[in-house]
Design a protein around this motif. Structure first.
Motif, PDB file in Angstrom:
ATOM      1  N   LEU A 127       5.455  61.075  98.983  1.00 63.17           N
ATOM      2  CA  LEU A 127       6.505  60.546  98.618  1.00 63.17           C
ATOM      3  C   LEU A 127       6.233  58.867  98.196  1.00 63.17           C
ATOM      4  CD1 LEU A 127       8.924  60.908  96.229  1.00 63.17           C
ATOM      5  CD2 LEU A 127      10.117  60.222  97.907  1.00 63.17           C
ATOM      6  N   THR A 128       6.307  58.297  98.041  1.00 61.29           N
ATOM      7  CA  THR A 128       5.674  56.578  97.278  1.00 61.29           C
ATOM      8  C   THR A 128       6.603  56.032  96.328  1.00 61.29           C
ATOM      9  OG1 THR A 128       3.518  56.809  96.312  1.00 61.29           O
ATOM     10  CG2 THR A 128       3.722  56.630  98.163  1.00 61.29           C
ATOM     11  N   LEU A 129       7.006  54.691  96.105  1.00 56.12           N
ATOM     12  CA  LEU A 129       8.136  54.230  95.742  1.00 56.12           C
ATOM     13  C   LEU A 129       6.358  53.731  94.049  1.00 56.12           C
ATOM     14  CD1 LEU A 129      10.894  53.002  97.171  1.00 56.12           C
ATOM     15  CD2 LEU A 129      11.294  55.292  95.473  1.00 56.12           C
ATOM     16  N   ALA A 130       7.353  54.022  92.944  1.00 55.12           N
ATOM     17  CA  ALA A 130       6.324  53.111  92.519  1.00 55.12           C
ATOM     18  C   ALA A 130       6.557  51.833  91.746  1.00 55.12           C
ATOM     19  CB  ALA A 130       7.002  53.393  91.024  1.00 55.12           C
ATOM     20  N   PHE A 138      15.524  56.510  85.537  1.00 55.80           N
ATOM     21  CA  PHE A 138      16.371  57.259  85.989  1.00 55.80           C
ATOM     22  C   PHE A 138      15.488  58.837  87.185  1.00 55.80           C
ATOM     23  CE2 PHE A 138      17.360  59.994  81.655  1.00 55.80           C
ATOM     24  CZ  PHE A 138      17.675  58.882  81.191  1.00 55.80           C
ATOM     25  N   ALA A 139      14.478  58.066  87.142  1.00 59.07           N
ATOM     26  CA  ALA A 139      13.074  57.714  88.341  1.00 59.07           C
ATOM     27  C   ALA A 139      14.151  57.614  90.357  1.00 59.07           C
ATOM     28  CB  ALA A 139      12.392  57.597  88.636  1.00 59.07           C
ATOM     29  N   ASP A 140      14.795  56.260  89.333  1.00 57.81           N
ATOM     30  CA  ASP A 140      15.261  55.483  90.979  1.00 57.81           C
ATOM     31  C   ASP A 140      16.904  56.153  90.968  1.00 57.81           C
ATOM     32  OD1 ASP A 140      13.318  53.342  91.022  1.00 57.81           O
ATOM     33  OD2 ASP A 140      14.699  51.815  89.710  1.00 57.81           O
ATOM     34  N   ALA A 141      17.716  56.793  90.142  1.00 57.28           N
ATOM     35  CA  ALA A 141      18.649  57.471  90.083  1.00 57.28           C
ATOM     36  C   ALA A 141      18.535  58.548  90.971  1.00 57.28           C
ATOM     37  CB  ALA A 141      19.118  57.644  88.658  1.00 57.28           C
ATOM     38  N   VAL A 142      17.268  59.434  90.725  1.00 57.92           N
ATOM     39  CA  VAL A 142      17.147  60.745  91.390  1.00 57.92           C
ATOM     40  C   VAL A 142      16.734  60.032  92.700  1.00 57.92           C
ATOM     41  CG1 VAL A 142      15.470  62.259  91.001  1.00 57.92           C
ATOM     42  CG2 VAL A 142      15.997  62.218  89.394  1.00 57.92           C
ATOM     43  N   ARG A 143      15.757  59.361  93.360  1.00 58.63           N
ATOM     44  CA  ARG A 143      15.342  59.367  94.288  1.00 58.63           C
ATOM     45  C   ARG A 143      17.095  58.802  94.939  1.00 58.63           C
ATOM     46  NH1 ARG A 143      10.232  56.470  92.233  1.00 58.63           N
ATOM     47  NH2 ARG A 143       8.562  58.410  91.718  1.00 58.63           N
ATOM     48  N   SER A 144      17.787  58.178  94.437  1.00 58.96           N
ATOM     49  CA  SER A 144      18.906  57.254  95.409  1.00 58.96           C
ATOM     50  C   SER A 144      19.735  58.683  95.926  1.00 58.96           C
ATOM     51  CB  SER A 144      19.233  55.923  94.246  1.00 58.96           C
ATOM     52  OG  SER A 144      20.028  56.866  93.771  1.00 58.96           O
ATOM     53  N   LYS A 145      19.449  59.855  94.619  1.00 57.76           N
ATOM     54  CA  LYS A 145      20.494  61.003  95.336  1.00 57.76           C
ATOM     55  C   LYS A 145      19.656  61.966  95.871  1.00 57.76           C
ATOM     56  CE  LYS A 145      24.059  59.012  93.223  1.00 57.76           C
ATOM     57  NZ  LYS A 145      25.655  59.078  93.498  1.00 57.76           N
ATOM     58  N   SER A 146      18.764  62.409  96.077  1.00 52.29           N
ATOM     59  CA  SER A 146      17.450  63.330  96.428  1.00 52.29           C
ATOM     60  C   SER A 146      15.782  63.046  97.081  1.00 52.29           C
ATOM     61  CB  SER A 146      17.844  64.302  94.995  1.00 52.29           C
ATOM     62  OG  SER A 146      16.679  64.088  94.334  1.00 52.29           O
ATOM     63  N   ASP A 147      15.276  63.874  97.233  1.00 47.70           N
ATOM     64  CA  ASP A 147      13.973  64.081  97.907  1.00 47.70           C
ATOM     65  C   ASP A 147      13.040  64.859  96.970  1.00 47.70           C
ATOM     66  OD1 ASP A 147      15.470  66.282  99.050  1.00 47.70           O
ATOM     67  OD2 ASP A 147      14.491  66.219 100.554  1.00 47.70           O
ATOM     68  N   VAL A 170       9.216  52.858  79.303  1.00 52.47           N
ATOM     69  CA  VAL A 170       9.092  52.682  80.231  1.00 52.47           C
ATOM     70  C   VAL A 170      10.164  52.550  81.927  1.00 52.47           C
ATOM     71  CG1 VAL A 170       7.871  51.970  82.338  1.00 52.47           C
ATOM     72  CG2 VAL A 170       7.162  51.854  80.438  1.00 52.47           C
ATOM     73  N   GLU A 171      11.316  51.324  80.937  1.00 60.94           N
ATOM     74  CA  GLU A 171      12.794  51.052  81.719  1.00 60.94           C
ATOM     75  C   GLU A 171      13.308  52.166  82.049  1.00 60.94           C
ATOM     76  OE1 GLU A 171      12.199  48.832  83.629  1.00 60.94           O
ATOM     77  OE2 GLU A 171      10.024  48.267  83.325  1.00 60.94           O
ATOM     78  N   THR A 172      13.614  52.886  80.910  1.00 61.56           N
ATOM     79  CA  THR A 172      14.018  54.077  81.060  1.00 61.56           C
ATOM     80  C   THR A 172      14.220  54.718  82.562  1.00 61.56           C
ATOM     81  OG1 THR A 172      15.015  54.091  78.071  1.00 61.56           O
ATOM     82  CG2 THR A 172      15.865  56.396  79.352  1.00 61.56           C
ATOM     83  N   TYR A 173      12.386  55.580  81.902  1.00 59.07           N
ATOM     84  CA  TYR A 173      12.533  56.590  82.600  1.00 59.07           C
ATOM     85  C   TYR A 173      12.435  55.377  84.093  1.00 59.07           C
ATOM     86  CZ  TYR A 173      10.161  59.994  80.233  1.00 59.07           C
ATOM     87  OH  TYR A 173      10.234  60.761  79.322  1.00 59.07           O
ATOM     88  N   ARG A 174      12.120  54.691  84.485  1.00 53.83           N
ATOM     89  CA  ARG A 174      12.022  53.413  85.822  1.00 53.83           C
ATOM     90  C   ARG A 174      13.128  53.465  86.409  1.00 53.83           C
ATOM     91  NH1 ARG A 174       9.033  50.001  87.528  1.00 53.83           N
ATOM     92  NH2 ARG A 174       8.872  48.952  85.657  1.00 53.83           N
TER      93      ARG A 174
END
Ligand code: KMH
Ligand code: ZN
Length: 274
Positions: free
Chosen positions: A271-274, A66-75, A60-64
């Protein structure tokens, strides 16, 4: 025709970093890839978790991260894998859903996967689906063969799935339906009314099937998860594969969807943040 949704599947679980220098298997690399693919025309990203040494994980923490990295750089629309890697336990595969990604993949049947078996019995599929319902995650149905579509209809009869929904047709896995235009047309013809669909061609089938899907009004998935090469003997970067499909669409006078347009087409919530 609807604007074209291009999904990038940049990493997968089975490609190892020693096969290509372009595999984004850290959060930082994934963020960079997301930005580059967004600029090239992608509107969705299909994510697999990896340990820092490249081994696949559904942690889960890896996915968190990874998702944060994607969301910080793109929509981009963030879609998690619940397929994980061949041989992972079903419960392990779905733990990442607690982060409530906008979408997650749901493979609708067992398939030979090279010399391995990608196991998706009905109890496995139902278990993952129940977790999607619990966390309000929209499934993308992964269909590796025609029978997988029949399995999805069976889940509909059980009251666990409703149609229409988005279906990703994966063609060319050794053990699944071959990556031919005939197979694609056959499966598309049998989709329930109102479904949207994309094609993920494996290996050499990726480019040809992408071109056909653009012309048919479907959507396209590309990326290193499914295909390592841009051309024979020439390794690809994810963003190059996306850009090529966007160019094909432009030539065929089909607009490329932004992520928000893709959300509208797919009926996703904002889009909502987890
Ligand atoms: N790694 C494959 C065995 C998915 O992401 O849902 C399965 C897969 C499907 O990649
Ligand atoms: Zn995947």
């Amino acid at each position: 025709m609807q604007p074209l949704i291009i999904t990038v599947a940049p990493t997968g679980a089975e490609v190892s970093p020693d096969q290509t220098p372009y595999l984004p298997y850290t959060a930082e690399a994934l963020g960079e890839t997301a930005a580059a693919c967004r600029a090239a025309g992608a509107s969705m990203i299909h994510i697999h978790g990896r340990h820092p040494d490249g081994r696949p994980t559904q942690d889960v923490e890896t996915y968190r991260a990874f998702a944060d990295a994607v969301r910080s750089k793109s929509d981009l629309i963030v879609q998690f894998s619940t397929g994980g890697a061949v041989g992972m336990a079903p419960q392990e595969r779905a733990v990442n859903l607690e982060l409530r990604p906008e979408m997650a993949s749901l493979t609708c049947g067992t398939v030979n996967f090279g010399d391995d078996v990608f196991e998706n019995s009905f109890p496995t599929i139902r278990g993952i689906l129940m977790r999607m319902l619990e966390f309000g995650v929209v499934p993308e149905l992964e269909i590796f063969d025609l029978g997988h579509l029949d399995n999805a209809r069976r889940l509909e009869r059980e009251g666990l799935l409703s149609f229409p929904r988005h279906v990703d047709i994966v063609l060319g896995v050794p053990g699944g339906a071959e990556g031919t235009v005939e197979n694609l047309v056959d499966i598309v013809r049998r989709l329930p009314a109102g479904c949207t669909w994309s094609v993920a061609g494996i290996g050499r089938a990726q480019l040809q099937l992408a071109a056909v899907a653009v012309a048919m009004g479907g959507h396209v998935r590309v990326g290193l998860e499914d295909n390592l090469y841009y051309a024979k003997g020439r390794l690809a970067r994810n963003e190059e594969l996306v850009a090529r499909v966007a160019r094909l669409a432009t030539e065929l006078q089909r607009p490329v969807a932004t992520p928000d347009k893709a959300r509208e087409i797919l009926g996703l919530r904002p889009l909502t943040l987890a």
